[in-house]
Motif scaffolding. Structure first.
Motif, mmCIF file in Angstrom:
data_model
loop_
_atom_site.group_PDB
_atom_site.id
_atom_site.type_symbol
_atom_site.label_atom_id
_atom_site.label_comp_id
_atom_site.label_asym_id
_atom_site.label_seq_id
_atom_site.Cartn_x
_atom_site.Cartn_y
_atom_site.Cartn_z
ATOM 1 N N GLY A 1 78.383 55.540 51.125
ATOM 2 C CA GLY A 1 77.512 56.217 52.083
ATOM 3 C C GLY A 1 78.284 57.187 52.963
ATOM 4 N N LYS A 2 79.442 56.775 53.457
ATOM 5 C CA LYS A 2 80.254 57.653 54.316
ATOM 6 C C LYS A 2 80.760 58.863 53.530
ATOM 7 C CE LYS A 2 81.750 54.058 57.535
ATOM 8 N NZ LYS A 2 81.531 54.628 58.853
ATOM 9 N N VAL A 3 81.163 58.639 52.285
ATOM 10 C CA VAL A 3 81.631 59.741 51.437
ATOM 11 C C VAL A 3 80.498 60.741 51.206
ATOM 12 C CG1 VAL A 3 82.389 60.316 49.085
ATOM 13 C CG2 VAL A 3 83.498 58.447 50.337
ATOM 14 N N LEU A 4 79.300 60.227 50.923
ATOM 15 C CA LEU A 4 78.170 61.114 50.647
ATOM 16 C C LEU A 4 77.692 61.829 51.896
ATOM 17 C CD1 LEU A 4 76.128 59.002 48.059
ATOM 18 C CD2 LEU A 4 77.970 60.644 47.696
ATOM 19 N N GLU A 5 77.656 61.118 53.024
ATOM 20 C CA GLU A 5 77.245 61.765 54.282
ATOM 21 C C GLU A 5 78.186 62.912 54.640
ATOM 22 O OE1 GLU A 5 74.531 61.315 56.111
ATOM 23 O OE2 GLU A 5 73.801 59.720 54.801
ATOM 24 N N ALA A 6 79.466 62.769 54.293
ATOM 25 C CA ALA A 6 80.452 63.812 54.588
ATOM 26 C C ALA A 6 80.444 64.918 53.536
ATOM 27 C CB ALA A 6 81.849 63.191 54.668
ATOM 28 N N ASP A 7 79.578 64.802 52.521
ATOM 29 C CA ASP A 7 79.522 65.764 51.419
ATOM 30 C C ASP A 7 80.920 65.977 50.827
ATOM 31 O OD1 ASP A 7 78.351 67.536 49.615
ATOM 32 O OD2 ASP A 7 78.666 69.258 50.936
ATOM 33 N N ALA A 8 81.606 64.864 50.568
ATOM 34 C CA ALA A 8 83.002 64.923 50.129
ATOM 35 C C ALA A 8 83.173 64.983 48.619
ATOM 36 C CB ALA A 8 83.763 63.710 50.672
ATOM 37 N N CYS A 9 82.067 64.862 47.863
ATOM 38 C CA CYS A 9 82.221 64.894 46.410
ATOM 39 C C CYS A 9 80.941 65.365 45.741
ATOM 40 C CB CYS A 9 82.634 63.529 45.874
ATOM 41 S SG CYS A 9 81.362 62.263 45.992
ATOM 42 N N ASP A 10 81.085 65.712 44.454
ATOM 43 C CA ASP A 10 79.945 66.117 43.634
ATOM 44 C C ASP A 10 79.600 65.057 42.594
ATOM 45 O OD1 ASP A 10 79.812 68.811 44.792
ATOM 46 O OD2 ASP A 10 81.719 69.116 43.765
ATOM 47 N N VAL A 11 80.546 64.160 42.333
ATOM 48 C CA VAL A 11 80.332 63.041 41.419
ATOM 49 C C VAL A 11 81.181 61.882 41.922
ATOM 50 C CG1 VAL A 11 82.129 63.829 39.805
ATOM 51 C CG2 VAL A 11 80.324 62.312 38.981
ATOM 52 N N ALA A 12 80.609 60.681 41.869
ATOM 53 C CA ALA A 12 81.351 59.499 42.322
ATOM 54 C C ALA A 12 81.525 58.549 41.146
ATOM 55 C CB ALA A 12 80.600 58.793 43.449
ATOM 56 N N ILE A 13 82.707 57.959 41.083
ATOM 57 C CA ILE A 13 82.982 56.943 40.080
ATOM 58 C C ILE A 13 83.229 55.635 40.816
ATOM 59 C CG2 ILE A 13 84.562 56.187 38.262
ATOM 60 C CD1 ILE A 13 84.964 59.102 37.546
ATOM 61 N N LEU A 14 82.459 54.614 40.454
ATOM 62 C CA LEU A 14 82.640 53.288 41.034
ATOM 63 C C LEU A 14 83.433 52.450 40.055
ATOM 64 C CD1 LEU A 14 79.187 52.199 42.497
ATOM 65 C CD2 LEU A 14 81.057 53.393 43.630
ATOM 66 N N GLY A 15 84.555 51.938 40.513
ATOM 67 C CA GLY A 15 85.340 51.014 39.716
ATOM 68 C C GLY A 15 85.068 49.614 40.196
ATOM 69 N N LEU A 16 84.503 48.793 39.331
ATOM 70 C CA LEU A 16 84.086 47.449 39.721
ATOM 71 C C LEU A 16 84.787 46.407 38.858
ATOM 72 C CD1 LEU A 16 80.310 48.368 39.749
ATOM 73 C CD2 LEU A 16 81.665 47.904 41.783
ATOM 74 N N THR A 17 85.617 45.604 39.476
ATOM 75 C CA THR A 17 86.145 44.427 38.802
ATOM 76 C C THR A 17 85.266 43.280 39.259
ATOM 77 O OG1 THR A 17 88.383 45.317 38.721
ATOM 78 C CG2 THR A 17 88.149 42.928 38.493
ATOM 79 N N ALA A 18 84.508 42.726 38.315
ATOM 80 C CA ALA A 18 83.511 41.709 38.653
ATOM 81 C C ALA A 18 84.171 40.496 39.302
ATOM 82 C CB ALA A 18 82.755 41.286 37.396
ATOM 83 N N ASN A 19 83.594 40.043 40.396
ATOM 84 C CA ASN A 19 84.027 38.809 41.056
ATOM 85 C C ASN A 19 82.866 38.283 41.889
ATOM 86 O OD1 ASN A 19 84.048 40.020 43.693
ATOM 87 N ND2 ASN A 19 86.077 40.849 43.282
ATOM 88 N N GLU A 20 83.088 37.147 42.526
ATOM 89 C CA GLU A 20 81.987 36.494 43.251
ATOM 90 C C GLU A 20 81.572 37.258 44.506
ATOM 91 O OE1 GLU A 20 85.846 35.296 44.879
ATOM 92 O OE2 GLU A 20 85.034 35.275 42.841
ATOM 93 N N ARG A 21 82.355 38.239 44.935
ATOM 94 C CA ARG A 21 81.998 39.018 46.136
ATOM 95 C C ARG A 21 80.956 40.093 45.846
ATOM 96 N NH1 ARG A 21 86.115 38.441 50.201
ATOM 97 N NH2 ARG A 21 87.841 37.231 49.397
ATOM 98 N N LEU A 22 80.809 40.453 44.570
ATOM 99 C CA LEU A 22 79.854 41.493 44.190
ATOM 100 C C LEU A 22 78.593 40.826 43.680
ATOM 101 C CD1 LEU A 22 82.264 43.944 42.343
ATOM 102 C CD2 LEU A 22 81.611 43.908 44.764
#
Length: 172
Positions: free
Chosen positions: A75-96
């Protein structure tokens, strides 16, 4: 649709984030640019990050990251208009948990920004892949495939698609 090729990677596995940046620089140099964070955005992100990690790109949210960490960081990255494409790297664990995909999907739609994910830890990550896909967020089992998908998306929207259009500006 991406407006340009500025890419930000948010990850809970720092090594995978570096692999994503390396892949973009090696294979998509003319298409994806690893977006630098402005000093203001870096300061803003400090309250999302653990104290021992400095904000950068890739944005290493650490193994402590929760659904909320990803959503606040993106959200902070998008509000700042800091990118045109975002990549989420998710290592699955119990916190997600199950709220991650829906919240990320809403952010992506609100900001009209393509988001691509890679999910490590198949088995526990299968639900994440299914939930992200249901939100229109392509999710891959490897870093390389996610970066390649982001690069192909940007290249098509910015370079190839205009050549495919008819004279009236509409796709054939």
């Amino acid at each position: 649709s991406p407006r340009g090729g500025r890419m930000v990677v948010l990850t809970n596995g720092g090594g995978n984030g570096i692999l994503a940046v390396d892949r973009a620089e090696e294979r998509w140099r003319d298409t994806l640019q690893v977006a630098p964070l402005t000093p203001g955005l870096a300061r803003d992100l400090e309250d999302v990050m653990p104290g021992y990690v400095r904000p950068g790109n890739p944005l290493d949210l650490s193994a402590e990251a929760t659904d909320g960490t990803y959503v606040r960081g993106l959200g902070k990255v998008l509000e700042a208009d800091a990118c045109d494409v975002a990549i989420l790297g998710l290592t699955a664990n119990e916190r997600l948990g199950p709220d991650l995909a829906g919240n990320v999907g809403r952010l992506a739609r609100r900001h009209r920004l393509p988001v691509v994910a890679y999910v490590k830890g198949m088995g526990p990550g299968d639900g994440l892949v299914r939930d992200l896909t249901a939100q229109g967020i392509p999710a891959y089992p490897s870093v390389g495939r996610a970066v390649d998908a982001a690069g192909a998306c940007v290249r098509w929207h910015l370079h190839d698609r205009p050549r495919c259009r008819g004279g009236d500006g509409n796709a054939p």
